[in-house]
Design a protein around this motif. Sequence first.
Motif, PDB file in Angstrom:
ATOM      1  N   MET A   1       0.815  -1.210   0.000  1.00  0.00           N
ATOM      2  CA  MET A   1       0.000   0.000   0.000  1.00  0.00           C
ATOM      3  C   MET A   1       0.851   1.264   0.000  1.00  0.00           C
ATOM      4  O   MET A   1       0.490   2.277  -0.578  1.00  0.00           O
ATOM      5  CB  MET A   1      -0.925   0.014   1.218  1.00  0.00           C
ATOM      6  CG  MET A   1      -1.771   1.268   1.342  1.00  0.00           C
ATOM      7  SD  MET A   1      -2.775   1.330   2.837  1.00  0.00           S
ATOM      8  CE  MET A   1      -3.911  -0.021   2.515  1.00  0.00           C
ATOM      9  N   GLU A   2       1.985   1.195   0.678  1.00  0.00           N
ATOM     10  CA  GLU A   2       2.791   2.403   0.853  1.00  0.00           C
ATOM     11  C   GLU A   2       3.978   2.474  -0.096  1.00  0.00           C
ATOM     12  O   GLU A   2       4.909   3.242   0.126  1.00  0.00           O
ATOM     13  CB  GLU A   2       3.234   2.511   2.304  1.00  0.00           C
ATOM     14  CG  GLU A   2       2.052   2.665   3.250  1.00  0.00           C
ATOM     15  CD  GLU A   2       2.462   2.932   4.678  1.00  0.00           C
ATOM     16  OE1 GLU A   2       3.648   3.199   4.914  1.00  0.00           O
ATOM     17  OE2 GLU A   2       1.592   2.867   5.569  1.00  0.00           O
ATOM     18  N   GLU A   3       3.964   1.689  -1.164  1.00  0.00           N
ATOM     19  CA  GLU A   3       5.011   1.777  -2.174  1.00  0.00           C
ATOM     20  C   GLU A   3       4.552   2.753  -3.257  1.00  0.00           C
ATOM     21  O   GLU A   3       4.099   2.369  -4.319  1.00  0.00           O
ATOM     22  CB  GLU A   3       5.303   0.398  -2.770  1.00  0.00           C
ATOM     23  CG  GLU A   3       5.918  -0.574  -1.774  1.00  0.00           C
ATOM     24  CD  GLU A   3       6.229  -1.917  -2.409  1.00  0.00           C
ATOM     25  OE1 GLU A   3       6.062  -2.039  -3.641  1.00  0.00           O
ATOM     26  OE2 GLU A   3       6.611  -2.843  -1.679  1.00  0.00           O
ATOM     27  N   ILE A   4       4.660   4.035  -2.944  1.00  0.00           N
ATOM     28  CA  ILE A   4       4.221   5.082  -3.859  1.00  0.00           C
ATOM     29  C   ILE A   4       5.436   5.693  -4.541  1.00  0.00           C
ATOM     30  O   ILE A   4       6.378   6.128  -3.879  1.00  0.00           O
ATOM     31  CB  ILE A   4       3.448   6.187  -3.104  1.00  0.00           C
ATOM     32  CG1 ILE A   4       2.289   5.587  -2.297  1.00  0.00           C
ATOM     33  CG2 ILE A   4       2.948   7.250  -4.067  1.00  0.00           C
ATOM     34  CD1 ILE A   4       1.238   4.915  -3.141  1.00  0.00           C
ATOM     35  N   ASN A   5       5.425   5.718  -5.870  1.00  0.00           N
ATOM     36  CA  ASN A   5       6.530   6.319  -6.599  1.00  0.00           C
ATOM     37  C   ASN A   5       6.050   6.866  -7.939  1.00  0.00           C
ATOM     38  O   ASN A   5       4.858   6.781  -8.258  1.00  0.00           O
ATOM     39  CB  ASN A   5       7.671   5.300  -6.808  1.00  0.00           C
ATOM     40  CG  ASN A   5       7.170   3.978  -7.349  1.00  0.00           C
ATOM     41  OD1 ASN A   5       6.372   3.952  -8.290  1.00  0.00           O
ATOM     42  ND2 ASN A   5       7.612   2.875  -6.757  1.00  0.00           N
ATOM     43  N   ASN A   6       6.966   7.407  -8.716  1.00  0.00           N
ATOM     44  CA  ASN A   6       6.656   7.992 -10.027  1.00  0.00           C
ATOM     45  C   ASN A   6       5.504   8.992  -9.943  1.00  0.00           C
ATOM     46  O   ASN A   6       4.561   8.965 -10.744  1.00  0.00           O
ATOM     47  CB  ASN A   6       6.320   6.887 -11.046  1.00  0.00           C
ATOM     48  CG  ASN A   6       7.489   5.967 -11.310  1.00  0.00           C
ATOM     49  OD1 ASN A   6       8.641   6.374 -11.198  1.00  0.00           O
ATOM     50  ND2 ASN A   6       7.201   4.717 -11.630  1.00  0.00           N
ATOM     51  N   ILE A   7       5.561   9.866  -8.952  1.00  0.00           N
ATOM     52  CA  ILE A   7       4.499  10.852  -8.745  1.00  0.00           C
ATOM     53  C   ILE A   7       4.602  11.960  -9.787  1.00  0.00           C
ATOM     54  O   ILE A   7       5.670  12.507 -10.037  1.00  0.00           O
ATOM     55  CB  ILE A   7       4.604  11.454  -7.329  1.00  0.00           C
ATOM     56  CG1 ILE A   7       4.456  10.342  -6.283  1.00  0.00           C
ATOM     57  CG2 ILE A   7       3.549  12.532  -7.120  1.00  0.00           C
ATOM     58  CD1 ILE A   7       4.767  10.806  -4.876  1.00  0.00           C
ATOM     59  N   GLU A   8       3.477  12.290 -10.391  1.00  0.00           N
ATOM     60  CA  GLU A   8       3.425  13.363 -11.383  1.00  0.00           C
ATOM     61  C   GLU A   8       2.128  14.135 -11.196  1.00  0.00           C
ATOM     62  O   GLU A   8       1.041  13.553 -11.213  1.00  0.00           O
ATOM     63  CB  GLU A   8       3.489  12.793 -12.800  1.00  0.00           C
ATOM     64  CG  GLU A   8       3.501  13.855 -13.877  1.00  0.00           C
ATOM     65  CD  GLU A   8       3.533  13.268 -15.275  1.00  0.00           C
ATOM     66  OE1 GLU A   8       3.619  14.045 -16.232  1.00  0.00           O
ATOM     67  OE2 GLU A   8       3.469  12.021 -15.401  1.00  0.00           O
ATOM     68  N   VAL A   9       2.217  15.421 -10.993  1.00  0.00           N
ATOM     69  CA  VAL A   9       1.041  16.264 -10.814  1.00  0.00           C
ATOM     70  C   VAL A   9       0.745  16.967 -12.131  1.00  0.00           C
ATOM     71  O   VAL A   9       1.593  17.669 -12.675  1.00  0.00           O
ATOM     72  CB  VAL A   9       1.264  17.303  -9.695  1.00  0.00           C
ATOM     73  CG1 VAL A   9       0.007  18.153  -9.503  1.00  0.00           C
ATOM     74  CG2 VAL A   9       1.639  16.608  -8.394  1.00  0.00           C
ATOM     75  N   VAL A  10      -0.483  16.761 -12.645  1.00  0.00           N
ATOM     76  CA  VAL A  10      -0.871  17.340 -13.931  1.00  0.00           C
ATOM     77  C   VAL A  10      -2.242  18.007 -13.783  1.00  0.00           C
ATOM     78  O   VAL A  10      -2.989  17.709 -12.844  1.00  0.00           O
ATOM     79  CB  VAL A  10      -0.943  16.255 -15.031  1.00  0.00           C
ATOM     80  CG1 VAL A  10       0.412  15.600 -15.228  1.00  0.00           C
ATOM     81  CG2 VAL A  10      -1.994  15.194 -14.693  1.00  0.00           C
ATOM     82  N   PRO A  11      -2.600  18.918 -14.694  1.00  0.00           N
ATOM     83  CA  PRO A  11      -3.932  19.540 -14.647  1.00  0.00           C
ATOM     84  C   PRO A  11      -5.026  18.496 -14.863  1.00  0.00           C
ATOM     85  O   PRO A  11      -4.849  17.540 -15.629  1.00  0.00           O
ATOM     86  CB  PRO A  11      -3.890  20.543 -15.808  1.00  0.00           C
ATOM     87  CG  PRO A  11      -2.441  20.787 -16.054  1.00  0.00           C
ATOM     88  CD  PRO A  11      -1.755  19.495 -15.748  1.00  0.00           C
ATOM     89  N   CYS A  12      -6.143  18.661 -14.176  1.00  0.00           N
ATOM     90  CA  CYS A  12      -7.288  17.759 -14.338  1.00  0.00           C
ATOM     91  C   CYS A  12      -8.269  18.417 -15.295  1.00  0.00           C
ATOM     92  O   CYS A  12      -9.009  19.332 -14.927  1.00  0.00           O
ATOM     93  CB  CYS A  12      -7.950  17.496 -12.983  1.00  0.00           C
ATOM     94  SG  CYS A  12      -9.380  16.399 -13.076  1.00  0.00           S
ATOM     95  N   THR A  13      -8.269  17.967 -16.535  1.00  0.00           N
ATOM     96  CA  THR A  13      -9.121  18.570 -17.557  1.00  0.00           C
ATOM     97  C   THR A  13     -10.455  17.855 -17.707  1.00  0.00           C
ATOM     98  O   THR A  13     -11.411  18.403 -18.244  1.00  0.00           O
ATOM     99  CB  THR A  13      -8.400  18.575 -18.917  1.00  0.00           C
ATOM    100  OG1 THR A  13      -8.044  17.222 -19.262  1.00  0.00           O
ATOM    101  CG2 THR A  13      -7.134  19.420 -18.848  1.00  0.00           C
ATOM    102  N   GLU A  14     -10.515  16.599 -17.229  1.00  0.00           N
ATOM    103  CA  GLU A  14     -11.759  15.829 -17.333  1.00  0.00           C
ATOM    104  C   GLU A  14     -11.765  14.761 -16.245  1.00  0.00           C
ATOM    105  O   GLU A  14     -10.746  14.146 -15.965  1.00  0.00           O
ATOM    106  CB  GLU A  14     -11.871  15.172 -18.714  1.00  0.00           C
ATOM    107  CG  GLU A  14     -13.183  14.451 -18.950  1.00  0.00           C
ATOM    108  CD  GLU A  14     -13.278  13.878 -20.352  1.00  0.00           C
ATOM    109  OE1 GLU A  14     -14.255  13.166 -20.629  1.00  0.00           O
ATOM    110  OE2 GLU A  14     -12.367  14.140 -21.164  1.00  0.00           O
ATOM    111  N   SER A  15     -12.919  14.564 -15.608  1.00  0.00           N
ATOM    112  CA  SER A  15     -13.013  13.595 -14.524  1.00  0.00           C
ATOM    113  C   SER A  15     -14.408  12.988 -14.469  1.00  0.00           C
ATOM    114  O   SER A  15     -15.407  13.669 -14.746  1.00  0.00           O
ATOM    115  CB  SER A  15     -12.690  14.268 -13.182  1.00  0.00           C
ATOM    116  OG  SER A  15     -12.971  13.399 -12.100  1.00  0.00           O
TER     117      SER A  15
END
Length: 240
Positions: A1-15
Amino acid sequence: MEEINNIEVVPCTESNYLKPFRVHYNQNGTKKSWDFMRTHDSVSVLIFNTTSHCFILVKQFRPAVYMCEWEKAKTKTSQEAEKTEEGEASESQEGPSASAGESPSQWPPASAGVTYELCAGLVDKPDLSLEEIARQEVLEECGYDVPASKLKRITSYRSGVGVTGSKQTMFYAEVSDDNCVSAGGGEPREGELIEVVKVPLHEAMTFAYDERIPKTMGVIFSFIWFHNNMSPKYKISTNV
């Protein structure tokens, strides 16, 4: 659960879950604007195991919580860097001193985004009642098969009123070990990765008010509700 990597923050254009809007309105003659998100209503369930006298919660990684912690860490790092620069400028005039040490990592540990919550889910199945949706969530997330008719409605309330204003309806479900048909863990096809957690009844209020344990308001409120309405039935202290 806590193996978080390759984080990328991008604009949310559609959800499929959030839609941003801005509303303009007049209130008592004053022109105002407010930004908000349209999202689904939800259900949550306080689960109490009568066999082991414990509450069944879920533990999972929440990106929104993680990013809030990242923002705080980033601000703190920036402030520390400014102090260091000011100190170095002062030291350059007064003479050398000990090293300030290494700067903190860019990202906080994944545990910063892990929270304890009630079993819950979105109201996104129009053909099902709230009780039936809640029943499905209990089965998928926690592994207990409980008839919808056995779910007791506690109350409903607005959550995130400054941002979403969505409604959450809270239920109470009593289960036993006989109702446990799987390990739970959520629906992998939906990207869920959930750990089932047991909180003994006699530790419930200590757990609720321990600020070191990241949890939702639903956990605190539901534990208080249980203490006020159900504890006398089991004649066990909830440590209030």
